[in-house]
Design a protein around this motif. Sequence first.
Motif, PDB file in Angstrom:
ATOM      1  N   LEU A 181       0.996  10.388  -3.233  1.00  0.00           N
ATOM      2  CA  LEU A 181       0.099  10.684  -2.122  1.00  0.00           C
ATOM      3  C   LEU A 181       0.836  10.511  -0.792  1.00  0.00           C
ATOM      4  O   LEU A 181       1.649   9.599  -0.644  1.00  0.00           O
ATOM      5  CB  LEU A 181      -1.121   9.764  -2.163  1.00  0.00           C
ATOM      6  CG  LEU A 181      -2.103  10.010  -3.315  1.00  0.00           C
ATOM      7  CD1 LEU A 181      -3.195   8.952  -3.314  1.00  0.00           C
ATOM      8  CD2 LEU A 181      -2.725  11.409  -3.212  1.00  0.00           C
ATOM      9  N   PRO A 182       0.544  11.358   0.182  1.00  0.00           N
ATOM     10  CA  PRO A 182       1.252  11.303   1.468  1.00  0.00           C
ATOM     11  C   PRO A 182       0.953  10.025   2.247  1.00  0.00           C
ATOM     12  O   PRO A 182      -0.146   9.475   2.173  1.00  0.00           O
ATOM     13  CB  PRO A 182       0.702  12.525   2.226  1.00  0.00           C
ATOM     14  CG  PRO A 182       0.086  13.388   1.182  1.00  0.00           C
ATOM     15  CD  PRO A 182      -0.403  12.472   0.109  1.00  0.00           C
ATOM     16  N   PHE A 183       1.958   9.584   3.011  1.00  0.00           N
ATOM     17  CA  PHE A 183       1.764   8.455   3.911  1.00  0.00           C
ATOM     18  C   PHE A 183       2.866   8.455   4.958  1.00  0.00           C
ATOM     19  O   PHE A 183       3.893   9.113   4.813  1.00  0.00           O
ATOM     20  CB  PHE A 183       1.773   7.112   3.159  1.00  0.00           C
ATOM     21  CG  PHE A 183       3.132   6.685   2.673  1.00  0.00           C
ATOM     22  CD1 PHE A 183       3.962   5.896   3.469  1.00  0.00           C
ATOM     23  CD2 PHE A 183       3.606   7.086   1.426  1.00  0.00           C
ATOM     24  CE1 PHE A 183       5.219   5.506   3.031  1.00  0.00           C
ATOM     25  CE2 PHE A 183       4.857   6.708   0.985  1.00  0.00           C
ATOM     26  CZ  PHE A 183       5.666   5.918   1.787  1.00  0.00           C
ATOM     27  N   ARG A 226       0.832  -1.209   0.000  1.00  0.00           N
ATOM     28  CA  ARG A 226       0.000   0.000   0.000  1.00  0.00           C
ATOM     29  C   ARG A 226       0.864   1.255   0.000  1.00  0.00           C
ATOM     30  O   ARG A 226       0.567   2.247  -0.681  1.00  0.00           O
ATOM     31  CB  ARG A 226      -0.927   0.000   1.218  1.00  0.00           C
ATOM     32  CG  ARG A 226      -1.824   1.225   1.297  1.00  0.00           C
ATOM     33  CD  ARG A 226      -2.724   1.362   0.054  1.00  0.00           C
ATOM     34  NE  ARG A 226      -3.276   2.683  -0.060  1.00  0.00           N
ATOM     35  CZ  ARG A 226      -4.370   3.108   0.572  1.00  0.00           C
ATOM     36  NH1 ARG A 226      -5.023   2.278   1.370  1.00  0.00           N
ATOM     37  NH2 ARG A 226      -4.794   4.334   0.417  1.00  0.00           N
ATOM     38  N   ALA A 227       1.947   1.237   0.761  1.00  0.00           N
ATOM     39  CA  ALA A 227       2.868   2.378   0.789  1.00  0.00           C
ATOM     40  C   ALA A 227       3.499   2.606  -0.579  1.00  0.00           C
ATOM     41  O   ALA A 227       3.665   3.752  -1.026  1.00  0.00           O
ATOM     42  CB  ALA A 227       3.951   2.149   1.848  1.00  0.00           C
ATOM     43  N   LYS A 228       3.824   1.522  -1.272  1.00  0.00           N
ATOM     44  CA  LYS A 228       4.410   1.644  -2.614  1.00  0.00           C
ATOM     45  C   LYS A 228       3.418   2.276  -3.591  1.00  0.00           C
ATOM     46  O   LYS A 228       3.804   3.080  -4.459  1.00  0.00           O
ATOM     47  CB  LYS A 228       4.860   0.273  -3.114  1.00  0.00           C
ATOM     48  CG  LYS A 228       6.062  -0.286  -2.362  1.00  0.00           C
ATOM     49  CD  LYS A 228       6.445  -1.673  -2.865  1.00  0.00           C
ATOM     50  CE  LYS A 228       7.653  -2.225  -2.109  1.00  0.00           C
ATOM     51  NZ  LYS A 228       8.015  -3.591  -2.558  1.00  0.00           N
ATOM     52  N   GLY A 271       0.278   2.316   9.567  1.00  0.00           N
ATOM     53  CA  GLY A 271       0.372   3.119   8.357  1.00  0.00           C
ATOM     54  C   GLY A 271      -0.808   4.061   8.247  1.00  0.00           C
ATOM     55  O   GLY A 271      -1.952   3.652   8.442  1.00  0.00           O
ATOM     56  N   LEU A 272      -0.539   5.338   7.979  1.00  0.00           N
ATOM     57  CA  LEU A 272      -1.577   6.309   7.658  1.00  0.00           C
ATOM     58  C   LEU A 272      -1.406   6.686   6.193  1.00  0.00           C
ATOM     59  O   LEU A 272      -0.331   7.176   5.799  1.00  0.00           O
ATOM     60  CB  LEU A 272      -1.475   7.567   8.524  1.00  0.00           C
ATOM     61  CG  LEU A 272      -2.222   7.555   9.869  1.00  0.00           C
ATOM     62  CD1 LEU A 272      -1.536   6.600  10.842  1.00  0.00           C
ATOM     63  CD2 LEU A 272      -2.286   8.958  10.461  1.00  0.00           C
ATOM     64  N   PHE A 273      -2.446   6.458   5.394  1.00  0.00           N
ATOM     65  CA  PHE A 273      -2.386   6.684   3.958  1.00  0.00           C
ATOM     66  C   PHE A 273      -3.388   7.774   3.591  1.00  0.00           C
ATOM     67  O   PHE A 273      -4.600   7.539   3.543  1.00  0.00           O
ATOM     68  CB  PHE A 273      -2.678   5.382   3.208  1.00  0.00           C
ATOM     69  CG  PHE A 273      -1.769   4.252   3.614  1.00  0.00           C
ATOM     70  CD1 PHE A 273      -0.460   4.201   3.161  1.00  0.00           C
ATOM     71  CD2 PHE A 273      -2.210   3.251   4.480  1.00  0.00           C
ATOM     72  CE1 PHE A 273       0.395   3.169   3.547  1.00  0.00           C
ATOM     73  CE2 PHE A 273      -1.376   2.222   4.870  1.00  0.00           C
ATOM     74  CZ  PHE A 273      -0.064   2.181   4.404  1.00  0.00           C
ATOM     75  N   ILE A 289      10.901   2.042   0.707  1.00  0.00           N
ATOM     76  CA  ILE A 289      10.138   1.150   1.584  1.00  0.00           C
ATOM     77  C   ILE A 289      11.012  -0.002   2.081  1.00  0.00           C
ATOM     78  O   ILE A 289      10.937  -0.399   3.243  1.00  0.00           O
ATOM     79  CB  ILE A 289       8.895   0.592   0.860  1.00  0.00           C
ATOM     80  CG1 ILE A 289       8.103   1.731   0.206  1.00  0.00           C
ATOM     81  CG2 ILE A 289       8.025  -0.187   1.836  1.00  0.00           C
ATOM     82  CD1 ILE A 289       7.637   2.804   1.159  1.00  0.00           C
ATOM     83  N   ALA A 290      11.864  -0.525   1.211  1.00  0.00           N
ATOM     84  CA  ALA A 290      12.786  -1.595   1.626  1.00  0.00           C
ATOM     85  C   ALA A 290      13.746  -1.079   2.699  1.00  0.00           C
ATOM     86  O   ALA A 290      14.096  -1.806   3.638  1.00  0.00           O
ATOM     87  CB  ALA A 290      13.554  -2.125   0.428  1.00  0.00           C
TER      88      ALA A 290
END
Length: 349
Positions: A16-18, A7-9, A31-33, A133-134
């Motif tokens: 979009l911010p996260f 989802r972060a990717k 996680g806040l998306f 992310i990794a």
Amino acid sequence: MKIIVERAKIQLVQNLPFVLYKKPQDFNITGLFQKNDTLFSVTDFTEKGFVFASFDGTKTFLIPENESEISSAIFQKEEISVLEKEQDLPSETAKNQFEALISKGIQAIENNEFKKVVLSRKESLNLIDFDLIAAFEKLMQLYPTTFVYCFYHPKVGAWLGATPEQLLKANNSKFQTIALAGTQKDTGSNEILWQKKEQEEQQFVTDYIVEKVKTVASEILVSKPYNLKAGSIWHIKTEISGTLNSSSSLQEVIQLLHPTPAVCGLPKEQAKEFIIENENYSRTFYTGFLGELNIKNQTDLFVNLRCMEIDDTQAHLFIGCGITKDSIPEKEWEESVNKSATMKKVLFV
């Protein structure tokens, strides 16, 4: 965990911010998306969401709870191999400039301009095929005892960090904070010995925080100092807790504490002025604060240390050292190089 990472990717691809984060000694990832790319700001600290604030206090941004989808996952601790790559040391010019800055700080202390100042430098490294992310996943594996985060906003940038320092934890009227100072590289020995300089620095920080919170709180408790390990670095830590007065607000206590002596100096305003005038770069969000603001009636904020800013082709690392009258410029340079290794590991795992 795979779902929250994917989802972060997607958020990154869509600009979009996260934020992804994991608290110290915790196995939950949150996680806040954010559903849009609006840049929200905190005005009075009654807002709810994830806050990301600058060192100088001019920028306090928010990924709002009510504008975001919130997900959680379980962090699985795994053994990962660290590539012991021979690190390129910063240039001789960078070394000389930092030692000159330290010398100037020591001179200011001897001139009674302040008792302590925290001085920092910025180091930039070139990146090839870097996966944000990794890198966050690697930070969690390498430093599980710290607050680990990955923050992205297209109008702010991308930041990663693994910080050992809590700014404030508050639930209704109860609050907790810490004094953290002193730095020593882990040598594998069970016996940690602190010099007078580090002990003095720790006491400065503790005394300052206690005096400040006395103006807004009561029933203040102060623990004895103890050793804290964060990655390959040892610090001295003291816990401070109390009850906020009925007339005091969360905003008041945050503004009293930030920036702490551990990242700025004593007295705060004089040290801050010296930093802004002499460091010759903008800290932006380094030594600012970040974390949960009024989520499930709890605020859990951390100081943005052991962090890096990521742009398209470079990682910008920030490293600071606490300076007192007993500081030695060459030793402070060595300490800054040791500290930089904490974040460099994630670039070469």
